[in-house]
Design a protein around this motif. Structure first.
Motif, short mmCIF file in Angstrom:
data_model
loop_
_atom_site.label_atom_id
_atom_site.label_comp_id
_atom_site.label_asym_id
_atom_site.label_seq_id
_atom_site.Cartn_x
_atom_site.Cartn_y
_atom_site.Cartn_z
N LEU A 1 3.83 -10.31 12.84
CA LEU A 1 3.32 -10.96 14.05
C LEU A 1 4.02 -10.46 15.31
O LEU A 1 3.66 -10.88 16.41
CB LEU A 1 3.52 -12.48 13.95
N GLU A 2 4.99 -9.55 15.13
CA GLU A 2 5.79 -9.13 16.29
C GLU A 2 5.36 -7.76 16.80
O GLU A 2 4.29 -7.60 17.35
CB GLU A 2 7.29 -9.17 15.95
N ARG B 1 -2.15 -11.49 19.65
CA ARG B 1 -1.32 -12.32 18.77
C ARG B 1 -2.01 -13.60 18.33
O ARG B 1 -1.79 -14.06 17.20
CB ARG B 1 0.03 -12.60 19.44
N ARG C 1 -2.46 -14.60 14.44
CA ARG C 1 -2.05 -15.88 13.83
C ARG C 1 -3.22 -16.50 13.07
O ARG C 1 -3.04 -17.07 11.99
CB ARG C 1 -1.54 -16.83 14.91
N VAL D 1 8.19 -13.07 12.25
CA VAL D 1 7.88 -13.84 13.45
C VAL D 1 8.61 -13.23 14.65
O VAL D 1 9.57 -12.47 14.51
CB VAL D 1 8.28 -15.32 13.29
N ASN D 2 8.16 -13.60 15.82
CA ASN D 2 8.80 -13.16 17.05
C ASN D 2 10.18 -13.81 17.19
O ASN D 2 10.52 -14.75 16.46
CB ASN D 2 7.90 -13.51 18.24
N GLU E 1 6.48 -17.23 21.91
CA GLU E 1 5.66 -16.57 20.88
C GLU E 1 6.08 -17.04 19.48
O GLU E 1 5.23 -17.26 18.61
CB GLU E 1 5.80 -15.05 20.99
N CYS E 2 7.37 -17.20 19.26
CA CYS E 2 7.83 -17.66 17.95
C CYS E 2 7.37 -19.09 17.69
O CYS E 2 6.96 -19.42 16.57
CB CYS E 2 9.35 -17.58 17.85
N ARG F 1 4.68 -20.45 18.66
CA ARG F 1 3.27 -20.37 18.26
C ARG F 1 3.16 -19.80 16.83
O ARG F 1 2.31 -20.24 16.05
CB ARG F 1 2.49 -19.50 19.24
N ASP F 2 4.01 -18.82 16.52
CA ASP F 2 4.02 -18.27 15.16
C ASP F 2 4.29 -19.36 14.13
O ASP F 2 3.65 -19.42 13.07
CB ASP F 2 5.10 -17.19 15.02
#
Length: 273
Positions: free
Chosen positions: A34-35, A43, A47, A64-65, A71-72, A74-75
């Motif tokens: 995802l990064e 992104r 997801r 993950v970020n 962003e993390c 949301r991940d």
């Protein structure tokens, strides 16, 4: 917690779900990314794909970020809607970050100057099962331009980071994962680097293309000669007391542990085949 996913870990962009199954078929474990492999604009799509296209949670890692970023966060919302339990924490730098991933078994990716410096503390975090290092992000964090010299060898700073992460993982009793090899057509170079990873004590090597999987597996699987030698050496040790000679070489406890490591890898390769 132990890391037993196998030696060849294949990255797959999370926004390319059509590749998920093929990656899972080819590799020992898939790293759904995802990064860095996904542009910021894609992104949310990535997801959604993570949730909508499930793989075997026992053989899947989700990168993950960086922990603490929006962003993390949301991940992790997307991740909570899946059965995945292995997480790779990009640009990991502190044990405090690992507490935010307490629900998961974490591969801490040491790929910044701060992350390499903090490798020992990261390895000691209760939910960390492995450390991995990353050359290109590390060099970028230092303001450099290339992790390798004109001959294709890692620069001293990259080798230092690799060794630091390996030793930190070993001291904490967790697995160490070697970094990716970016020159996809250079299978000879990958084979040499993977063989060095095995001999040095890495438990796995990450890769970026399906064609690299077989090269990594071949490097980690002991040859028939190596297995026969290890069996013979351990059999001879059973009749000896203390230090002894075998094949013209002095044998002591560390050498016996080397032989046992060969047989452990051989048994693991049989179980996964």
């Amino acid at each position: 917690m132990t890391f037993e996913l196998g030696p060849a870990l294949l990255f797959c962009p999370a926004d390319r779900p059509e590749r998920f199954d093929k990656a899972a078929e080819r590799a020992d474990a898939v790293i759904i990314d995802l990064e860095d492999a996904v542009s910021p604009a894609n992104r949310e799509e990535a997801r959604a794909a993570l949730v909508q296209h499930p793989l075997d949670p026992e053989r899947t890692i989700v990168r993950v970020n960086p922990v603490g970023s929006a962003e993390c966060a949301r991940d992790l919302v997307a991740l909570a809607a899946t059965d995945y339990r292995f997480v790779m924490a990009a640009k990991a730098e502190s044990a405090a970050q690992m507490t935010e991933l307490a629900a998961y078994e974490v591969i801490a990716l040491c790929e910044t100057a701060a992350g390499v410096q903090g490798a020992a503390l990261l390895a000691a975090a209760p939910n960390v099962v492995a450390l991995m290092w990353g050359a290109e992000d590390l060099i970028a964090s230092l303001g450099g331009t290339s992790s390798r010299d004109v001959a294709g060898r890692y620069r001293e700073v990259a080798r230092h980071a690799r060794n630091t992460v390996l030793i930190a993982a070993g001291a904490a009793g967790v697995a160490a994962i070697d970094s990716v090899y970016l020159d996809i057509p250079d299978t000879d170079g990958l084979g040499l680097e993977a063989a060095d990873a095995v001999a040095s004590g890495f438990r796995a090597t990450a890769c970026i293309h399906p064609s690299q999987v077989s090269v990594i597996r071949a490097a980690y699987e002991p040859t028939a000669d190596a297995v026969a030698h290890a069996h013979a050496l351990l059999a001879a040790a059973a009749t000896e007391r203390g230090v002894f000679q075998f094949g013209g070489r002095m044998i002591d406890e560390p050498v016996l542990r080397h032989a046992q490591a060969v047989l452990t890898r051989w048994a693991a390769s049989r179980d996964s085949s």
